[in-house]
Design a protein around this motif. Structure first.
Motif, mmCIF file in Angstrom:
data_model
loop_
_atom_site.group_PDB
_atom_site.id
_atom_site.type_symbol
_atom_site.label_atom_id
_atom_site.label_comp_id
_atom_site.label_asym_id
_atom_site.label_seq_id
_atom_site.Cartn_x
_atom_site.Cartn_y
_atom_site.Cartn_z
ATOM 1 N N SER A 6 -34.510 57.044 34.031
ATOM 2 C CA SER A 6 -33.153 57.305 33.561
ATOM 3 C C SER A 6 -32.139 56.835 34.594
ATOM 4 O O SER A 6 -32.440 56.731 35.780
ATOM 5 C CB SER A 6 -32.960 58.785 33.252
ATOM 6 O OG SER A 6 -33.061 59.545 34.430
ATOM 7 N N LYS A 18 -17.992 48.539 31.471
ATOM 8 C CA LYS A 18 -18.851 48.564 30.286
ATOM 9 C C LYS A 18 -19.916 47.475 30.395
ATOM 10 O O LYS A 18 -21.046 47.663 29.943
ATOM 11 C CB LYS A 18 -17.988 48.374 29.028
ATOM 12 C CG LYS A 18 -18.755 48.331 27.732
ATOM 13 C CD LYS A 18 -19.141 49.721 27.273
ATOM 14 C CE LYS A 18 -19.627 49.723 25.844
ATOM 15 N NZ LYS A 18 -21.067 49.639 25.711
ATOM 16 N N GLU A 21 -22.720 48.872 32.333
ATOM 17 C CA GLU A 21 -23.434 49.820 31.473
ATOM 18 C C GLU A 21 -24.329 49.077 30.478
ATOM 19 O O GLU A 21 -25.495 49.442 30.290
ATOM 20 C CB GLU A 21 -22.441 50.703 30.726
ATOM 21 C CG GLU A 21 -23.092 51.712 29.804
ATOM 22 C CD GLU A 21 -22.085 52.602 29.103
ATOM 23 O OE1 GLU A 21 -22.541 53.527 28.392
ATOM 24 O OE2 GLU A 21 -20.858 52.406 29.236
ATOM 25 N N ASP A 22 -23.798 48.029 29.865
ATOM 26 C CA ASP A 22 -24.585 47.252 28.901
ATOM 27 C C ASP A 22 -25.797 46.604 29.559
ATOM 28 O O ASP A 22 -26.894 46.604 28.993
ATOM 29 C CB ASP A 22 -23.710 46.181 28.230
ATOM 30 C CG ASP A 22 -22.650 46.779 27.313
ATOM 31 O OD1 ASP A 22 -22.785 47.968 26.916
ATOM 32 O OD2 ASP A 22 -21.687 46.061 27.001
ATOM 33 N N LYS A 25 -28.392 49.212 30.100
ATOM 34 C CA LYS A 25 -29.041 49.576 28.835
ATOM 35 C C LYS A 25 -30.076 48.536 28.427
ATOM 36 O O LYS A 25 -31.113 48.879 27.870
ATOM 37 C CB LYS A 25 -27.997 49.779 27.737
ATOM 38 C CG LYS A 25 -27.233 51.071 27.903
ATOM 39 C CD LYS A 25 -26.212 51.275 26.798
ATOM 40 C CE LYS A 25 -25.535 52.625 26.950
ATOM 41 N NZ LYS A 25 -24.578 52.884 25.878
ATOM 42 N N VAL A 26 -29.807 47.277 28.712
ATOM 43 C CA VAL A 26 -30.792 46.227 28.433
ATOM 44 C C VAL A 26 -32.011 46.417 29.332
ATOM 45 O O VAL A 26 -33.153 46.326 28.890
ATOM 46 C CB VAL A 26 -30.168 44.820 28.636
ATOM 47 C CG1 VAL A 26 -31.239 43.741 28.652
ATOM 48 C CG2 VAL A 26 -29.128 44.536 27.558
ATOM 49 N N GLY A 29 -33.040 50.622 28.653
ATOM 50 C CA GLY A 29 -33.024 51.166 27.298
ATOM 51 C C GLY A 29 -31.806 52.044 27.077
ATOM 52 O O GLY A 29 -31.353 52.737 27.995
ATOM 53 N N ASP A 30 -31.296 52.023 25.850
ATOM 54 C CA ASP A 30 -30.075 52.768 25.521
ATOM 55 C C ASP A 30 -30.172 54.255 25.846
ATOM 56 O O ASP A 30 -29.226 54.854 26.334
ATOM 57 C CB ASP A 30 -29.740 52.614 24.034
ATOM 58 C CG ASP A 30 -29.173 51.237 23.704
ATOM 59 O OD1 ASP A 30 -28.929 50.453 24.635
ATOM 60 O OD2 ASP A 30 -28.978 50.965 22.507
ATOM 61 N N LEU A 31 -31.301 54.852 25.540
ATOM 62 C CA LEU A 31 -31.443 56.292 25.715
ATOM 63 C C LEU A 31 -31.605 56.706 27.172
ATOM 64 O O LEU A 31 -31.424 57.873 27.515
ATOM 65 C CB LEU A 31 -32.610 56.820 24.890
ATOM 66 C CG LEU A 31 -32.461 56.646 23.379
ATOM 67 C CD1 LEU A 31 -33.710 57.147 22.665
ATOM 68 C CD2 LEU A 31 -31.229 57.360 22.862
ATOM 69 N N VAL A 33 -29.783 55.558 29.696
ATOM 70 C CA VAL A 33 -28.536 55.396 30.441
ATOM 71 C C VAL A 33 -27.501 56.402 29.933
ATOM 72 O O VAL A 33 -27.197 56.430 28.743
ATOM 73 C CB VAL A 33 -27.996 53.953 30.306
ATOM 74 C CG1 VAL A 33 -26.677 53.799 31.036
ATOM 75 C CG2 VAL A 33 -29.019 52.953 30.833
ATOM 76 N N GLU A 34 -26.984 57.206 30.840
ATOM 77 C CA GLU A 34 -25.973 58.207 30.485
ATOM 78 C C GLU A 34 -24.783 58.049 31.420
ATOM 79 O O GLU A 34 -24.940 57.909 32.623
ATOM 80 C CB GLU A 34 -26.563 59.613 30.633
ATOM 81 C CG GLU A 34 -25.594 60.723 30.305
ATOM 82 C CD GLU A 34 -26.191 62.118 30.488
ATOM 83 O OE1 GLU A 34 -25.466 63.082 30.228
ATOM 84 O OE2 GLU A 34 -27.364 62.230 30.912
#
Length: 136
Positions: A6, A18, A21-22, A25-26, A29-31, A33-34
C-alpha cells in the motif's frame, strides 16, 4: 523492486500532483494507493494524525504543534513524535486554526501533554494559550 502492498500520499494535489498519484496507481494498483488530504494544510495534518491514531498505534497524548507556514520545526518534530508514539498538528502561528482546535476539543480526555515545536515566533504565545484553553 519495491516490497509494499500500500501507498499513502500525504497532502492534496497541490503538494503531490495527480500525475504522481496516477503513476503510483499504475505501479501498485488503484486500491493500494490512498491520499490523505484536507481542505487546507491544517485540515490535512488532522487527517494524517487521525489516520496515525486509527491505523498505526499512535496517540493523541503528547501531541505536538508546529507552525503551518514553515517546514523545519515540523520536519524535525515528526521524528520526535514518531519516536514518542504521538502525532503532530499544524496551526497558523498567530491564531489556533479551526481544524486542530476542533480535534483538540474532541479528544481532550486523551491528552495529558502538549508540545510546541519552535519558539513563540513559530507558534505564538496566543496560540499556546488557545491550545490550553481548548483542553479545559
Amino acid at each position: 523492486h519495491v516490497d509494499t502492498d500500500s501507498v499513502l500520499i500525504l497532502g492534496g494535489t497541490g503538494a503531490v500532483s495527480k500525475a504522481v498519484e496516477d503513476d503510483l496507481k499504475v505501479t501498485f494498483g488503484d486500491l493500494a494507493v490512498e491520499r490523505l488530504a484536507g481542505v487546507n494544510r491544517y485540515a490535512t495534518a488532522v487527517v494524517i494524525a487521525t489516520h496515525g491514531i486509527d491505523h498505526c498505534g499512535l496517540s493523541w497524548d503528547s501531541l505536538a504543534f508546529a507552525t503551518g507556514t514553515n517546514f523545519p520545526d515540523a520536519l524535525s518534530g515528526g521524528v520526535l513524535q514518531g519516536r514518542d508514539g504521538s502525532v503532530m498538528l499544524l496551526t497558523n502561528p498567530f491564531v489556533l486554526s479551526l481544524e486542530p482546535k476542533a480535534v483538540l476539543q474532541a479528544n481532550k480526555a486523551s491528552i495529558n501533554e502538549v508540545k510546541f515545536l519552535g519558539g513563540t515566533g513559530a507558534v505564538s504565545q496566543a496560540v499556546r494559550d488557545q491550545v490550553m484553553a481548548a483542553l479545559e
